[in-house]
Design a protein around this motif. Structure first.
Motif, PDB file in Angstrom:
ATOM      1  N   MET A 186       3.631   9.257  91.985  1.00 28.24           N
ATOM      2  CA  MET A 186       4.914   9.774  91.529  1.00 28.24           C
ATOM      3  C   MET A 186       5.222   9.256  90.118  1.00 28.24           C
ATOM      4  SD  MET A 186       6.890  11.997  92.632  1.00 28.24           S
ATOM      5  CE  MET A 186       7.133  12.243  94.378  1.00 28.24           C
ATOM      6  N   HIS A 187       4.862   8.015  89.852  1.00 30.70           N
ATOM      7  CA  HIS A 187       5.041   7.464  88.505  1.00 30.70           C
ATOM      8  C   HIS A 187       4.237   8.283  87.486  1.00 30.70           C
ATOM      9  CE1 HIS A 187       5.495   4.630  85.257  1.00 30.70           C
ATOM     10  NE2 HIS A 187       4.208   4.410  85.209  1.00 30.70           N
TER      11      HIS A 187
ATOM     12  N   GLN B  38       3.554  11.386  87.659  1.00 33.28           N
ATOM     13  CA  GLN B  38       4.296  12.620  87.408  1.00 33.28           C
ATOM     14  C   GLN B  38       5.504  12.365  86.501  1.00 33.28           C
ATOM     15  OE1 GLN B  38       2.764  15.482  88.345  1.00 33.28           O
ATOM     16  NE2 GLN B  38       1.328  13.866  88.874  1.00 33.28           N
ATOM     17  N   ALA B  39       6.154  11.228  86.735  1.00 30.94           N
ATOM     18  CA  ALA B  39       7.302  10.894  85.896  1.00 30.94           C
ATOM     19  C   ALA B  39       6.884  10.762  84.436  1.00 30.94           C
ATOM     20  CB  ALA B  39       7.968   9.618  86.389  1.00 30.94           C
ATOM     21  N   VAL B  40       5.782  10.064  84.200  1.00 29.36           N
ATOM     22  CA  VAL B  40       5.315   9.883  82.824  1.00 29.36           C
ATOM     23  C   VAL B  40       5.014  11.239  82.186  1.00 29.36           C
ATOM     24  CG1 VAL B  40       3.497   8.950  81.360  1.00 29.36           C
ATOM     25  CG2 VAL B  40       4.390   7.577  83.247  1.00 29.36           C
TER      26      VAL B  40
END
Lengths: 212, 212
Positions: free
Chosen positions: A165-166, A168-170
Motif C-alpha cells: 500500500m505504501h 501505491q501511495a508513493v
DNA sequence: TGAATTATACCGACTAGTTGGTATATTAAT
DNA sequence: ATTAATATACCAACTAGTCGGTATAATTCA
C-alpha cells in the motif's frame, strides 16, 4: 455463410465511451468532464451514452472497473514477472512503474487515484470502485512482497500489505507532484527513493539476520 | 475615546470566503464547489464574493496562497523545531505529520494537493499556486535534511531536495489512499514507512562511513 | 465642529449559458 | 416484425458572473 458485418464491426459505443471517460477524466477530473465532452470524444450521441449507462456516475464506475481489468492485464504481462527471485520481481515492478512515465501526463497518470481524491465525499460509489482497483493492484504486489519477505526478511515487523500500500501511495503521490510541477522527473526521483527503500529494507534485514 | 465598533469588528468577508474555500474545496474539490456554496458557507452574498475576488478561480488562487502562509506558520511553531539535531528535526517532522492525522479527512487533508491534481490542465494558474505552496514547504524541510546529510551522510548520492520532495509525495499519496479507503490508518502506515526509510538512509550511511 | 462628498463593503435579483438527463424519432439487426 | 442501438430536440435545474442599488465608513471642505 460469412458474417462480415459482424466480424469487421467497429468498436462498440460502450467501449468508445469507456475509453473517452478514461482519457477525459484523467485529464480534467470527474466533475469537469461533461456528458457532452464524453459523447464528442467517443464520437457518439447523447442518446447512446444514456442507452449504455444510466448516468454519468455509472459510466465513471464502469470506467474505474474497466481500469482495474486493463491495468491488471497490463502488469500481468510486464517483463518483470519472469524473474524467479521474488525480491527481483518487487524491484522489477517499481522500476517498471518508473519506466512507464512516458508521454503526456494524462497518458501515465492513474484514473482511479485522480477520481478517488475528487469524488470521495459526493460520489461514494465511484470512490468504492476506485479503492477496489487500487486495493486489488496492491494485493497482487503484496504476494510477491510476501514471498520476498519469507525468503529474506522473515522476522521484519512490517507487513507485506502495508509495504504494498505504501508503494501505491508513493506512486499516487508522485503523480500529484508531477501534475503540480509539470516535471515528470520529480515523480521519477520519488520512485527512485521508493526503490532504495525496498532495497534497504531487505539488505538491512539480511545483515540483521547474519548478525544474530 | 474608545472605538468599540472597530475593535470588535467581525472577521472580514474576504477572510470568511478564504476559509470557506479551503474547507469546501478540500471536501469536494474545486469544480464541485459552487460559488453559491462558497457564499453560503462564508455567510456572505454573491455580490460580496465578486467584490473581493474577480472570479472563482482567483478566489481559489488566493486560498492556495493563504494555505501557504497558514501552513508554514503552523509548521514553524511545531515542537519538533526545538530539537538540536537536524536529523531529529527531520524525523520529528515526519512523526508530526503522522500525529496530525486526526478528525475527519477534510480537516487534515491538503488543499493544494487536492486542487493541483484536479485543475492542472484547465486552470494552470491555480496549479502554479498549488505547486508554489508544495515546493516552498518542501524547501523548508530540505534545509533540515541538508544539515542532517552534512552531519551523517555527506557522501550519499541522493539530494536533500529530492528526499524532501519524496516526503511530500508520500504524504500526498497517503491522503489519496486515505480518501479512497476511508481508513486513516493506511495513511499512517505509509508515513511509518517513510520514517523508516529516512532512518535507514542515515543509519546505513553511518555504517558505510565507519566501514570505510 | 459638522455638513457634503466620496470611497468601500455589501446585498440579492437577474442573466446568459451550461449541465445532466429525458422523450421521441429513426435506423439497423435478427 | 420486433428488438436493440443510435440520433436529435428538448427541458428543468444549475452555473459563474453582472447589475443596480444601499449602508457604512473615510475624507474633504466650510
Amino acid at each position: 455463410m460469412a458474417r462480415p458485418t459482424k466480424d469487421l464491426k467497429k468498436i462498440p459505443s460502450r467501449e468508445l465511451l469507456l475509453q473517452a471517460a478514461t482519457k477525459l477524466i484523467r485529464t480534467n477530473g470527474y466533475t469537469s468532464t461533461t456528458v457532452d465532452d464524453l459523447c464528442e470524444k467517443a464520437g457518439v450521441s447523447k442518446g447512446t451514452l444514456f442507452h449504455n449507462f444510466t448516468s454519468k456516475e455509472e459510466l465513471a464506475i464502469a470506467a474505474a472497473n474497466r481500469w482495474s481489468e486493463v491495468t491488471s492485464e497490463f502488469f500481468k504481462n510486464a517483463p518483470y514477472h519472469l524473474k524467479k527471485d521474488p525480491l527481483e520481481r518487487v524491484l522489477g515492478y517499481v522500476r517498471f512503474r518508473k519506466e512507464i512515465l512516458r508521454g503526456d501526463l494524462p497518458e501515465f497518470t492513474c484514473l482511479v487515484g485522480t477520481m478517488a481524491q475528487e469524488v470521495y465525499a459526493k460520489h461514494p460509489e465511484i470512490n468504492n470502485a476506485c479503492f477496489a482497483s487500487i486495493f486489488q493492484h496492491a494485493e497482487t504486489l503484496a504476494k510477491d512482497i510476501s514471498e520476498a519477505k519469507k525468503l529474506y526478511a522473515p522476522r521484519a515487523r512490517w507487513t507485506p500489505q502495508s509495504l504494498a500500500m505504501h508503494t501505491q501511495a508513493v506512486i499516487q503521490g508522485s503523480f500529484i507532484i508531477a501534475k503540480a510541477s509539470g516535471d515528470v522527473n520529480l515523480a521519477s526521483d520519488s520512485i527512485d527513493h521508493l526503490e532504495k527503500y525496498i532495497q534497504l529494507l531487505f539488505i538491512n534485514s539480511k545483515l540483521n539476520s547474519k548478525n544474530k
